[in-house]
Write an enzyme that holds these catalytic residues in place. Structure first.
Site, PDB file in Angstrom:
ATOM      1  N   VAL A   1       0.816  -1.224   0.000  1.00 14.16           N
ATOM      2  CA  VAL A   1       0.000   0.000   0.000  1.00 14.16           C
ATOM      3  C   VAL A   1       0.847   1.272   0.000  1.00 14.16           C
ATOM      4  O   VAL A   1       0.355   2.355  -0.340  1.00 14.16           O
ATOM      5  CB  VAL A   1      -0.983   0.048   1.202  1.00 14.16           C
ATOM      6  CG1 VAL A   1      -2.077  -0.985   1.050  1.00 14.16           C
ATOM      7  CG2 VAL A   1      -0.255  -0.094   2.533  1.00 14.16           C
TER       8      VAL A   1
ATOM      9  N   ASN B   1      -7.399  -1.054   6.192  1.00 11.68           N
ATOM     10  CA  ASN B   1      -7.101  -1.815   7.406  1.00 11.68           C
ATOM     11  C   ASN B   1      -5.604  -2.066   7.588  1.00 11.68           C
ATOM     12  O   ASN B   1      -5.142  -2.238   8.711  1.00 11.68           O
ATOM     13  CB  ASN B   1      -7.858  -3.157   7.349  1.00 11.68           C
ATOM     14  CG  ASN B   1      -7.382  -4.121   8.407  1.00 11.68           C
ATOM     15  OD1 ASN B   1      -7.664  -3.939   9.582  1.00 11.68           O
ATOM     16  ND2 ASN B   1      -6.639  -5.152   8.017  1.00 11.68           N
TER      17      ASN B   1
ATOM     18  N   SER C   1      -8.278   3.315  16.008  1.00 11.58           N
ATOM     19  CA  SER C   1      -8.097   2.565  17.246  1.00 11.58           C
ATOM     20  C   SER C   1      -8.552   3.447  18.392  1.00 11.58           C
ATOM     21  O   SER C   1      -8.459   4.676  18.318  1.00 11.58           O
ATOM     22  CB  SER C   1      -6.621   2.201  17.452  1.00 11.58           C
ATOM     23  OG  SER C   1      -6.424   1.746  18.779  1.00 11.58           O
TER      24      SER C   1
ATOM     25  N   TYR D   1       2.101   4.450  17.690  1.00  8.83           N
ATOM     26  CA  TYR D   1       0.909   3.833  17.079  1.00  8.83           C
ATOM     27  C   TYR D   1      -0.320   4.718  17.251  1.00  8.83           C
ATOM     28  O   TYR D   1      -1.071   4.960  16.303  1.00  8.83           O
ATOM     29  CB  TYR D   1       0.676   2.462  17.720  1.00  8.83           C
ATOM     30  CG  TYR D   1      -0.543   1.749  17.199  1.00  8.83           C
ATOM     31  CD1 TYR D   1      -0.582   1.257  15.897  1.00  8.83           C
ATOM     32  CD2 TYR D   1      -1.664   1.564  18.013  1.00  8.83           C
ATOM     33  CE1 TYR D   1      -1.711   0.599  15.416  1.00  8.83           C
ATOM     34  CE2 TYR D   1      -2.794   0.914  17.534  1.00  8.83           C
ATOM     35  CZ  TYR D   1      -2.812   0.431  16.239  1.00  8.83           C
ATOM     36  OH  TYR D   1      -3.935  -0.211  15.764  1.00  8.83           O
TER      37      TYR D   1
ATOM     38  N   LYS E   1      -3.020   6.562  14.573  1.00 11.62           N
ATOM     39  CA  LYS E   1      -4.468   6.324  14.597  1.00 11.62           C
ATOM     40  C   LYS E   1      -5.233   7.624  14.879  1.00 11.62           C
ATOM     41  O   LYS E   1      -6.364   7.797  14.420  1.00 11.62           O
ATOM     42  CB  LYS E   1      -4.806   5.230  15.619  1.00 11.62           C
ATOM     43  CG  LYS E   1      -4.277   3.859  15.197  1.00 11.62           C
ATOM     44  CD  LYS E   1      -4.790   3.466  13.803  1.00 11.62           C
ATOM     45  CE  LYS E   1      -4.342   2.113  13.327  1.00 11.62           C
ATOM     46  NZ  LYS E   1      -4.835   1.788  11.974  1.00 11.62           N
TER      47      LYS E   1
END
Lengths: 252, 79
Positions: free
Chosen positions: A66, A92, A144, A157, A161
């Site tokens: 991607v 995703n 998330s 992370y 998100k």
């Protein structure tokens, strides 16, 4: 009676395993024509074939990275030329890494942002133009709960998100005139293979977080997939720019 | 219909203008209503008509009727 996503053409990124695989299964079960993307083929061919037969639909593996804009564009064009439309994309694919702030390296941070954020923007840019040719479509971005409330050990992370959440809201506003909806699903703690690994190392910490889940159980990949299927369906036709928490009421 | 006729038709339909105004002065600074939404509609129509996908740099660079002709040349579309 038609199934929820009957004949809708959908692409699920990061569908080689884990939550992405379960989302693809849900979409196929709901009647969608599902393109499953991941960076490596692995068992995707055989899984796609059995899934196609089981749910009487078409499931097609599509391998590309991607973060490779050229490959991403070619992949989307392949789908468009084959099916004549793209109805829904579930973004995703993501890198998940848990590290304390002092341990986050620049290279890891760059890789995470490349996959988790920049590739999603790339996808929105290119796919929205193809969707608009057929009068609209929708995106479901996997965020998330850590992107909303934060979490120790997940600075990198959760940053990515958080970006997904704000991106979702802005893109929804920008793409609404083209009849393209953009929503996000924000999972809480989900019982995946990755969870089992983490639990082995940090069981006590995780137990204390599970106690805060009002519905009294961990989430399952199926819970996430169900939310994605709803947002991809026409039942959500008046919903855009939303972040749907799928966390068992853990955030309240 | 020739490629040039198709190209002109896209501009006429997108901006609701007659073909005789499509010249070197037809650009995003002088044409009323050439905003980001019109830009996206223009790009979408061009891509669909000529079956191409423009790179982001070319989308940004498509700021005039003439610039669009040069850009299409890069994708092998001869007007």
């Amino acid at each position: 009676m038609d199934r929820l996503l009957e004949k809708k053409v959908c692409l699920i990124t990061g569908a080689g395993r884990g939550i992405g695989r379960v989302i693809a299964d849900r979409f196929a079960r709901d009647g969608a024509i599902v393109y499953i993307n991941d960076i490596k083929l692995e068992d995707m061919d055989s899984w796609a074939e059995s899934c196609s037969q089981l749910y009487r639909t078409k499931v097609v593996p599509l391998c590309f990275d991607v973060t490779d804009s050229v490959a991403l564009k070619a992949g989307l064009m392949d789908i468009y030329k084959t099916e004549g439309k793209i109805d829904c994309i579930v973004n995703n694919a993501a890198i998940i890494a848990n590290q304390k702030l002092g341990m986050v390296t620049k290279s890891l941070l760059e890789r995470m942002f490349n996959v988790n954020v920049f590739a999603v923007i790339d996808m929105l840019q290119i796919a929205s133009r193809l969707m608009s040719r057929n009068g609209g479509g929708c995106f479901v971005n996997i965020a998330s709960i850590t992107g909303i409330v934060g979490s120790p050990g997940q600075v990198a992370y959760s940053s990515t998100k958080g970006a997904i959440i704000s991106m979702t809201k802005s893109a929804a506003k920008e793409l609404a005139p083209l009849h393209i909806r953009v929503n996000a699903v924000a999972p809480g703690i989900v019982k995946t293979e990755r969870f089992d690994e983490l639990y082995a190392d940090h069981g006590e910490t995780i137990d204390s977080r599970i106690e805060k889940i009002a519905l009294g159980r961990l989430g399952t990949p199926e819970d996430i997939a169900n939310a994605c299927s709803f947002l991809a369906s026409d039942r959500a036709s008046y919903i855009s720019g939303q972040v749907l928490g799928v966390d068992g009421c853990a955030t309240i | 219909m020739t490629n040039l006729e198709k190209y002109n038709r896209i501009f006429c339909d997108t901006f609701q203008v007659e073909e005789n105004v499509l010249n070197e002065k037809f650009d995003n600074t002088s044409v009323e209503g050439w905003d980001s939404i019109k830009q996206l509609c223009l790009i979408t129509s061009i891509e669909e008509t000529f079956d191409i996908m423009l790179d982001t740099e070319d989308i940004i660079g498509l700021v005039s009727y003439f610039a669009g002709k040069d850009i299409l040349g890069k994708y092998g579309v001869i007007l």
